[in-house]
Design a protein around this motif. Structure first.
Motif, PDB file in Angstrom:
ATOM      1  N   VAL A 296       9.182   9.112  -0.801  1.00 19.92           N
ATOM      2  CA  VAL A 296       9.001   8.581  -2.456  1.00 19.92           C
ATOM      3  C   VAL A 296       8.901   6.622  -2.068  1.00 19.92           C
ATOM      4  O   VAL A 296       7.721   5.980  -2.465  1.00 19.92           O
ATOM      5  CB  VAL A 296      10.400   8.465  -3.544  1.00 19.92           C
ATOM      6  N   GLU A 297       9.590   6.088  -1.063  1.00 21.51           N
ATOM      7  CA  GLU A 297       9.234   4.445  -0.811  1.00 21.51           C
ATOM      8  C   GLU A 297       8.402   4.600  -0.016  1.00 21.51           C
ATOM      9  O   GLU A 297       7.698   3.834  -0.799  1.00 21.51           O
ATOM     10  CB  GLU A 297      10.832   4.755  -0.381  1.00 21.51           C
ATOM     11  N   ARG A 298       7.743   5.215   0.914  1.00 27.15           N
ATOM     12  CA  ARG A 298       6.920   5.242   1.638  1.00 27.15           C
ATOM     13  C   ARG A 298       5.596   5.439   0.625  1.00 27.15           C
ATOM     14  O   ARG A 298       4.469   4.818   0.815  1.00 27.15           O
ATOM     15  CB  ARG A 298       7.127   6.146   2.979  1.00 27.15           C
ATOM     16  N   ARG A 299       5.610   6.702  -0.175  1.00 32.92           N
ATOM     17  CA  ARG A 299       4.329   6.718  -0.750  1.00 32.92           C
ATOM     18  C   ARG A 299       4.624   5.488  -1.881  1.00 32.92           C
ATOM     19  O   ARG A 299       3.125   5.239  -1.958  1.00 32.92           O
ATOM     20  CB  ARG A 299       4.369   7.775  -1.469  1.00 32.92           C
ATOM     21  N   ALA A 300       5.166   4.598  -2.557  1.00 39.23           N
ATOM     22  CA  ALA A 300       5.029   3.556  -3.463  1.00 39.23           C
ATOM     23  C   ALA A 300       4.913   2.754  -2.983  1.00 39.23           C
ATOM     24  O   ALA A 300       3.774   2.140  -3.136  1.00 39.23           O
ATOM     25  CB  ALA A 300       6.592   2.861  -3.664  1.00 39.23           C
ATOM     26  N   GLU A 301       4.806   2.716  -1.386  1.00 37.19           N
ATOM     27  CA  GLU A 301       4.107   1.613  -1.056  1.00 37.19           C
ATOM     28  C   GLU A 301       2.676   1.598  -0.238  1.00 37.19           C
ATOM     29  O   GLU A 301       2.033   1.083  -0.378  1.00 37.19           O
ATOM     30  CB  GLU A 301       5.214   1.157   1.107  1.00 37.19           C
ATOM     31  N   GLY A 302       2.513   3.047  -0.107  1.00 35.07           N
ATOM     32  CA  GLY A 302       0.804   3.607   0.213  1.00 35.07           C
ATOM     33  C   GLY A 302       0.514   3.016  -0.919  1.00 35.07           C
ATOM     34  O   GLY A 302      -0.954   2.705  -0.916  1.00 35.07           O
ATOM     35  N   ASP A 303       0.680   2.965  -2.477  1.00 36.62           N
ATOM     36  CA  ASP A 303       0.574   3.183  -3.336  1.00 36.62           C
ATOM     37  C   ASP A 303       0.102   1.780  -3.580  1.00 36.62           C
ATOM     38  O   ASP A 303      -1.261   1.360  -4.680  1.00 36.62           O
ATOM     39  CB  ASP A 303       0.813   3.794  -4.918  1.00 36.62           C
ATOM     40  N   LEU A 304       1.165   0.656  -3.487  1.00 32.14           N
ATOM     41  CA  LEU A 304       0.346  -0.547  -3.350  1.00 32.14           C
ATOM     42  C   LEU A 304      -1.357  -0.633  -2.906  1.00 32.14           C
ATOM     43  O   LEU A 304      -1.343  -1.602  -3.598  1.00 32.14           O
ATOM     44  CB  LEU A 304       1.427  -1.528  -3.400  1.00 32.14           C
ATOM     45  N   GLU A 305      -0.461  -0.091  -1.198  1.00 28.96           N
ATOM     46  CA  GLU A 305      -2.044  -0.392  -0.587  1.00 28.96           C
ATOM     47  C   GLU A 305      -3.504  -0.345  -2.048  1.00 28.96           C
ATOM     48  O   GLU A 305      -4.293  -1.019  -0.891  1.00 28.96           O
ATOM     49  CB  GLU A 305      -1.607   0.053   0.756  1.00 28.96           C
ATOM     50  N   ARG A 306      -3.354   1.408  -1.486  1.00 27.44           N
ATOM     51  CA  ARG A 306      -5.161   1.498  -1.856  1.00 27.44           C
ATOM     52  C   ARG A 306      -5.093   0.824  -3.598  1.00 27.44           C
ATOM     53  O   ARG A 306      -6.084   1.079  -2.974  1.00 27.44           O
ATOM     54  CB  ARG A 306      -4.591   3.683  -2.802  1.00 27.44           C
ATOM     55  N   PHE A 307      -4.306   0.512  -3.948  1.00 31.04           N
ATOM     56  CA  PHE A 307      -4.098  -0.297  -5.357  1.00 31.04           C
ATOM     57  C   PHE A 307      -5.189  -1.501  -5.276  1.00 31.04           C
ATOM     58  O   PHE A 307      -5.704  -1.656  -5.876  1.00 31.04           O
ATOM     59  CB  PHE A 307      -2.922  -0.880  -6.510  1.00 31.04           C
TER      60      PHE A 307
END
Length: 151
Positions: free
Chosen positions: A120-131
């Motif tokens: 979940v932490e890695r997903r949140a980081e990836g979501d910010l990168e995609r944003f």
């Protein structure tokens, strides 16, 4: 309860980054696993997402929102989560620093294992990168809501 905090700098003005974040229905375009977000009114959202292959739905309420500063929410049912996304000028002129702080309560064995593996932490980081990619490639927001919500 697990706590996640991630920060990213985006190369767009603060008001553009903030305005785009208020467009919750665009979240599936850059948030992995988010199938849909439906804005029910100014402060209520319905989420559909897949977490590690497990489908989840929940409602959330925006409990504090100050334009160009922060948006704070809490789940009102379903998956337990609360969080704040904050906006501030970045060190680089004209950019924005976005900080995401979330507290989540994994449900079920699959989510608990995923949480233990920091998925979940890695997903949140990836979501910010995609944003970041999403808003920088556009250069402008898809819409805006600049209302205040006070606790």
């Amino acid at each position: 309860m697990s706590t996640i905090e991630k920060t990213i700098d985006v190369d767009v003005p603060l008001s553009i980054a903030y305005d785009q974040w208020t467009q919750f229905e665009t979240f599936p375009e850059f948030m992995q696993g988010v199938e849909s977000v439906t804005q029910l009114d100014d402060t209520h959202l319905h989420w559909k997402a897949s977490v590690l292959g497990v489908s989840r739905e929940w409602d959330a309420e925006i409990v504090d929102q100050t334009p160009d500063e922060r948006i704070t929410w809490r789940a009102t049912d379903g998956t337990t989560n609360v969080g704040t996304v904050s906006f501030a000028p970045a060190e680089r002129a004209g950019g924005t620093r976005i900080t995401l702080h979330m507290e989540i309560e994994p449900e079920g064995i699959v989510e608990k294992v995923g949480d233990a593996m920091n998925i979940v932490e890695r997903r949140a980081e990836g979501d910010l990168e995609r944003f970041k990619d999403f808003i920088e490639s556009r250069g402008t927001e898809t819409g805006a809501w600049r209302g205040d919500v006070t606790p």
